[in-house]
Design a protein around this motif. Structure first.
Motif, PDB file in Angstrom:
ATOM      1  N   TRP B  34       0.853  -1.182   0.000  1.00  0.00           N
ATOM      2  CA  TRP B  34       0.000   0.000   0.000  1.00  0.00           C
ATOM      3  C   TRP B  34       0.894   1.238   0.000  1.00  0.00           C
ATOM      4  O   TRP B  34       1.879   1.303   0.738  1.00  0.00           O
ATOM      5  CB  TRP B  34      -0.934   0.036   1.209  1.00  0.00           C
ATOM      6  N   ARG B  36       0.425   5.761  -0.492  1.00  0.00           N
ATOM      7  CA  ARG B  36      -0.555   6.830  -0.560  1.00  0.00           C
ATOM      8  C   ARG B  36       0.082   8.063  -1.192  1.00  0.00           C
ATOM      9  O   ARG B  36       1.297   8.231  -1.188  1.00  0.00           O
ATOM     10  CB  ARG B  36      -1.119   7.165   0.822  1.00  0.00           C
ATOM     11  N   ASP B  86      -5.599  11.956   6.843  1.00  0.00           N
ATOM     12  CA  ASP B  86      -5.600  10.684   6.105  1.00  0.00           C
ATOM     13  C   ASP B  86      -6.186  10.850   4.702  1.00  0.00           C
ATOM     14  O   ASP B  86      -6.131   9.916   3.892  1.00  0.00           O
ATOM     15  CB  ASP B  86      -6.400   9.615   6.853  1.00  0.00           C
ATOM     16  N   TYR B  90      -5.027   6.355  -2.155  1.00  0.00           N
ATOM     17  CA  TYR B  90      -4.367   5.160  -1.654  1.00  0.00           C
ATOM     18  C   TYR B  90      -4.229   4.166  -2.801  1.00  0.00           C
ATOM     19  O   TYR B  90      -5.215   3.799  -3.443  1.00  0.00           O
ATOM     20  CB  TYR B  90      -5.161   4.549  -0.494  1.00  0.00           C
TER      21      TYR B  90
END
Lengths: 114, 114
Positions: B34, B36, B86, B90
């Motif tokens: 992952w 971002r 956040d 992503y």
């Protein structure tokens, strides 16, 4: 932490001419380098890569050059086409650990004018 | 051509809520990642996953984050209590085992925390 740097945020070239995108790195543990192309609202698309044991890799219109002593690599696109207009990211893989984590530069936006 | 897929393409959530981002990596790939990208910034590594466990995580990947491969195809990222910071794209990525370090990215999930 700027281990991979792309100092030119943007580049504009005429269709048919050569595009040269540059990337510098600081970590001598990097053993593999990759270029990705990214269009808006899409994920990065792998373009071309080079191992640190080589100094050149060519794939069609795309050539990547690596100068290890200068910790510098460049992506040449020739001839440039309007469809090449995108953000180009340089990424590096570190030999320490085998996770394959990539460290990206900030990206260079290439515009190819018809 | 096999590709990495991600769902949803866009997720809007309120601060403090839990979100789960889903990914289906390329089927014969064994390494999963992952990343971002906060708007206007570079792509940042979050976590790598191999052999059903985390192999490396970044400082960003704190206790609020977790990853799971619940079955043979899905790979998920959970954020337990989302914060405004956040908000980002992503990206899930995968790569096959072997000497090649090319990672293949999904189209991304845009997470907006309000």
């Amino acid at each position: 932490d700027q281990q991979v740097k792309q100092n030119s945020p943007s580049l504009s070239v005429q269709e048919g001419r050569i595009s040269i995108l540059n990337c510098d790195y600081t970590n001598s543990m990097f053993d593999y380098f990759l270029w990705y192309k990214k269009y808006p609202a899409e994920g990065p698309t792998f373009l071309i890569s080079i191992s640190s044991i080589k100094d050149k890799n060519e794939d069609g219109r795309f050539t990547v050059f690596l100068n290890k002593s200068a910790k510098h690599l460049s992506l040449h696109i020739v001839p440039s086409q309007p469809g090449d207009s995108a953000v180009y990211f340089c990424a590096a893989h570190s030999d320490s650990g085998n996770t394959g984590k990539l460290i990206f530069g900030q990206g260079t936006t290439l515009q190819v004018k018809p | 051509e096999p590709e990495v897929t991600q769902t949803p393409s866009h997720q809007v959530t309120q601060m403090g809520q839990e979100v789960i981002l889903r990914c289906v990596p390329i089927s014969n790939h064994l390494y999963f990642y992952w990343y971002r990208q906060i708007l206007g910034q570079k792509v940042e590594f979050l976590v790598s996953f191999y052999n059903n466990e985390i192999s490396e995580k970044s400082e960003i990947f704190d206790d609020q984050f977790s990853v799971e491969r619940p079955d043979g195809s899905n790979f998920t990222l959970k954020i337990r209590s989302t914060k405004l910071e956040d908000s980002a794209m992503y990206f899930c990525a995968s790569r096959e085992q072997g000497g090649s370090y090319e990672q293949y990215f999904g189209p991304g999930t845009r997470l907006t925390v309000t």
